[in-house]
Each structure stands twice: as structure tokens, then as C-alpha cells.
Scaffold this motif. Structure first.
Motif, mmCIF file in Angstrom:
data_model
loop_
_atom_site.group_PDB
_atom_site.id
_atom_site.type_symbol
_atom_site.label_atom_id
_atom_site.label_comp_id
_atom_site.label_asym_id
_atom_site.label_seq_id
_atom_site.Cartn_x
_atom_site.Cartn_y
_atom_site.Cartn_z
ATOM 1 N N GLY A 22 3.547 -3.340 -0.690
ATOM 2 C CA GLY A 22 2.999 -2.513 -1.767
ATOM 3 C C GLY A 22 2.673 -3.389 -2.970
ATOM 4 O O GLY A 22 3.218 -4.489 -3.112
ATOM 5 N N ASP A 31 -5.008 -4.236 -12.634
ATOM 6 C CA ASP A 31 -4.571 -3.421 -11.500
ATOM 7 C C ASP A 31 -5.706 -2.477 -11.111
ATOM 8 O O ASP A 31 -6.040 -1.545 -11.849
ATOM 9 C CB ASP A 31 -3.300 -2.646 -11.896
ATOM 10 N N ALA A 74 -5.952 -0.404 -8.393
ATOM 11 C CA ALA A 74 -5.509 0.454 -7.281
ATOM 12 C C ALA A 74 -6.569 1.495 -6.901
ATOM 13 O O ALA A 74 -6.653 1.913 -5.750
ATOM 14 C CB ALA A 74 -4.195 1.150 -7.651
ATOM 15 N N SER A 125 -2.910 1.658 -0.362
ATOM 16 C CA SER A 125 -2.215 2.946 -0.497
ATOM 17 C C SER A 125 -3.097 4.122 -0.910
ATOM 18 O O SER A 125 -2.702 5.269 -0.734
ATOM 19 C CB SER A 125 -1.084 2.839 -1.531
ATOM 20 N N GLY A 166 0.145 -4.103 -0.359
ATOM 21 C CA GLY A 166 -0.549 -4.360 -1.617
ATOM 22 C C GLY A 166 -1.222 -5.716 -1.544
ATOM 23 O O GLY A 166 -0.750 -6.621 -0.849
HETATM 24 C C1 LIG Z 1 -0.594 3.948 -6.681
HETATM 25 C C2 LIG Z 1 -0.688 2.771 -7.580
HETATM 26 C C3 LIG Z 1 -0.329 1.506 -7.133
HETATM 27 C C4 LIG Z 1 0.042 1.337 -5.695
HETATM 28 O O1 LIG Z 1 1.176 0.750 -5.428
HETATM 29 P P1 LIG Z 1 1.581 0.421 -3.923
HETATM 30 O O2 LIG Z 1 2.914 -0.167 -4.163
HETATM 31 O O3 LIG Z 1 0.558 -0.574 -3.412
HETATM 32 O O4 LIG Z 1 1.587 1.679 -3.139
HETATM 33 C C5 LIG Z 1 -0.467 0.423 -7.972
HETATM 34 N N1 LIG Z 1 -0.945 0.584 -9.218
HETATM 35 C C6 LIG Z 1 -1.331 1.784 -9.660
HETATM 36 C C7 LIG Z 1 -1.917 1.923 -10.997
HETATM 37 C C8 LIG Z 1 -1.192 2.913 -8.863
HETATM 38 O O5 LIG Z 1 -1.546 4.119 -9.338
#
Ligand SMILES: *Cc1c(COP(=O)(O)O)cnc(C)c1O
Length: 354
Positions: free
Chosen positions: A80, A180, A182, A209, A220
């Protein structure tokens, strides 16, 4: 800018001799593996699960490198993104001494991870339009500031952060700038992954994710220059990505087309859901979103949250965050879920405002 990574990294990490597994030390072809005290008879599952996984996930990285058009040497994978966030603190921030800047409201793990690592957090809240307060960030920076965390598109506000502002910080700050991403696959914004060549201090985080639909396998991705990737490799647990996760990621990464279809479908549903919620009486605002969620402002949001919970519909109450009074963060569901949500909201509004 005189960026010197060697001055930024913690001295113990710079000096660290990383754990070396048998798989690190031998790279040729071998038929008899008697080096790692694995079970030589096999396993109760698929036979080869008796073996430790590739510590550097080369096959997975090969596919990611192809998709992202980056060399494998600039890719690091974590259990992640959350693991990568923690590792970045451990590589660059001296506990009890260094600090790190966040821009709330934003993803809460930066602060949690900082607290776990005893790294002080300095806060430069986003402006009321949820953009960076660049002047405030520059004011906060001191000799102990090692990492600035920028989430774009931002969770929970859903907007992209202005590219020019991020570039300004990358250009003026001598520490690490984490962007970040995501939610980048839902966004019209270009990823910073293609800008690594311009910024030695840039770290880009992405994840399987969200758009990739694989939150369950915990994978991740981090894109950064080779030196930073090298430090992360030194500090990580040797086998941080388990074998089933690597196998499943390999399969999933062949399905770019299917994933792009899902992204398009989710974006269409987000636009439709935003219109429906925006048109409901008493809803103050649905914030523009470049993600797969909506931030909705409505009077008595905490009561609506409790009502939805009582109907088995769980959303995220964000009302206590700065500039987020009376807001709920709502993930775009499938068609059926979105209908259930809208019907429940409509029933609550009818009961409470008439
Ligand atoms: C959901 C999210 C993550 C994801 O984290 P994982 O550990 O890869 O599931 C990271 N940063 C942000 C801003 C998120 O909303």
C-alpha cells in the motif's frame, strides 16, 4: 536550488548496510534451493508458495515501467502507499528533531505516520478554495523541514492542486516534496511522474487501491529518482510485497483496457450523482471533484451521517476538518448503491427541513 540528497537522508540510513537475502546474493539460474530454510516439500496451497517472493518485484515493475513509461530503477513498490509514507519518514526524518509540512484538510495518514515516527507536523491549511497557501508553506520551512506532503487530487476535497503551485514548491524547497496521486486516474490533470527528470526532490505516490480496483491486494507505487528508490529499498522489509499480491498485480496490469472502462464509467456516475445531489433542496454545495468521491456540504451533516449509518449506508463525515464544516465525503457507488444513497438522503431532507 542546491538540493543535496546526502544531506537530507538520516545519517544512520546513509550508513546502513541493508539486509541481504540469499536471493540478493545469487542471481543466476539454480535448481536446488537450500538457502532460505523454506519447506522443501511444498505447501498446502499452490506448490510454489513455499518460496519467498522476489524482494524487488522485478516482473511487476517491468509491467508498471511499461505502462508509466519510466525506468524500473525509478519505481519502488510498497504494501500500500501507506507503507511508502511510513518509509519516507523513516528515511528522511530524524525522530524528535525533524519536521514535515502537511496541508489540511488532507489524507490523514501523513500525520498519523509522522506521529508514529515522532516527527513534528507543521500545518499550512489549504485556502478556502482548497488550493495551497504557498506563502504560508514557505514561512513554515526551517532547517529541520524534510518533507512537504501534497495530495493531488486531494482527499477529501476532490480537487486538483494547481500545478504551478506544486512546481513553485519543488523549485524553492530543498527537501523532499511528495505528490500523492492516489486519484490521478480519475483526473484531467497530468501526472507528475513524467517530471522526475526535472526535480531530484520529487516523490510521486500512486496506488492500485482506487482506479485499479485492488485495495485488497495492498500495492502502492512510488516514482522517484534512483537514489531515493535506493534508500527506500534499504529500509523496507526484505519481502514487503507478498507472492500472491505480486501474482495478482501481474495479471491485473494486463487489463488496462478494462480498468480504463471502469474509470470512465465511475467518472460518468460521479458527474450524474453530483448533479442529483446538487439539485436536492437544502444541499449547500457539491464540491467539484476529479476523483471517485464527492464532498457534499449540507446543514446538520453529522445528523445526516448518523441517519445514513442507521440505514446501513456508510459515508465519511469530514465535518471536523478545517474549512469542511458540515461536509460528508461520499464514494461513488455502483448504480444500485447510488440510488439507495440518493433515496435515503431525500427521505432525510424531507423529514428534517419540512
Ligand atoms: C486511498 C489513498 C491512498 C491509498 O493508500 P494505499 O495504502 O495504497 O491503499 C493514498 N493516498 C491517498 C490520498 C488516498 O486517498
Amino acid at each position: 536550488m542546491d538540493f543535496d540528497i546526502k544531506k537530507l537522508v538520516r545519517p544512520n540510513i546513509e550508513k546502513l548496510k541493508a539486509y541481504s537475502s540469499a536471493k540478493d546474493e545469487f542471481t543466476g539460474q539454480a535448481d536446488v534451493l537450500l538457502d532460505a530454510n523454506e519447506n522443501s516439500l511444498g505447501s498446502p496451497l499452490t506448490k510454489w508458495y513455499n518460496r519467498y517472493p522476489d524482494p524487488y518485484q522485478k516482473e511487476v515493475k517491468e509491467k508498471i515501467a511499461f505502462i508509466k513509461k519510466l525506468p524500473q530503477s525509478q519505481i519502488f513498490l510498497g504494501n500500500g502507499s501507506d507503507e511508502i509514507i511510513d518509509l519516507l519518514f523513516r528515511v528522511f526524518c530524524e525522530p524528535g528533531k525533524d519536521n514535515s509540512i502537511i496541508c489540511p484538510p488532507t489524507y490523514p495518514m501523513y500525520e498519523v505516520s509522522a506521529n508514529i515516527n515522532d516527527v513534528a507536523i507543521l500545518s499550512a491549511p489549504l485556502l478556502t478554495d482548497f488550493q495551497l497557501n504557498v506563502a504560508h508553506i514557505e514561512q513554515l520551512v526551517n532547517a529541520q523541514t524534510k518533507i512537504i506532503w501534497i495530495c493531488s487530487p486531494n482527499n477529501p476535497t476532490g480537487n486538483n492542486i494547481d500545478r504551478i503551485d506544486i512546481e513553485t514548491i519543488l523549485n524553492h524547497f530543498n527537501g523532499i516534496v511528495v505528490v500523492d496521486e492516489a486519484y490521478i486516474n480519475f483526473s484531467k490533470q497530468k501526472s507528475f511522474a513524467q517530471s522526475l527528470i526535472d526535480y531530484p526532490n520529487l516523490v510521486v505516490l500512486q496506488t492500485l487501491s482506487k482506479a485499479w480496483g485492488l485495495a485488497g491486494i495492498r500495492l502502492g507505487m512510488c516514482f522517484a529518482n534512483e537514489t531515493i528508490v535506493g534508500y527506500l529499498n534499504k529500509v523496507k522489509a526484505p519481502y514487503n510485497i507478498n507472492l500472491p499480491a505480486q501474482e495478482l498485480a501481474l495479471k491485473a496490469l494486463d487489463e488496462v483496457g478494462q480498468v480504463n472502462d471502469m474509470i470512465q464509467h465511475l467518472v460518468e456516475m460521479r458527474i450524474a450523482l453530483a448533479e442529483v445531489i446538487e439539485s436536492m433542496p437544502h444541499v449547500i454545495k457539491v464540491y467539484p471533484s476529479d476523483t471517485n468521491f464527492l464532498l457534499v456540504k449540507i446543514p446538520h451533516a453529522t445528523k445526516l451521517y448518523a441517519y445514513l449509518s442507521s440505514k446501513g449506508i456508510i459515508v465519511r463525515n469530514r465535518s471536523t476538518l478545517p474549512n469542511c464544516e458540515d461536509t460528508l465525503r461520499i464514494t461513488v457507488g455502483n448504480e444500485k448503491e447510488n440510488t439507495l444513497l440518493v433515496d435515503a438522503m431525500a427521505a432525510w431532507i424531507e423529514q428534517n427541513f419540512s
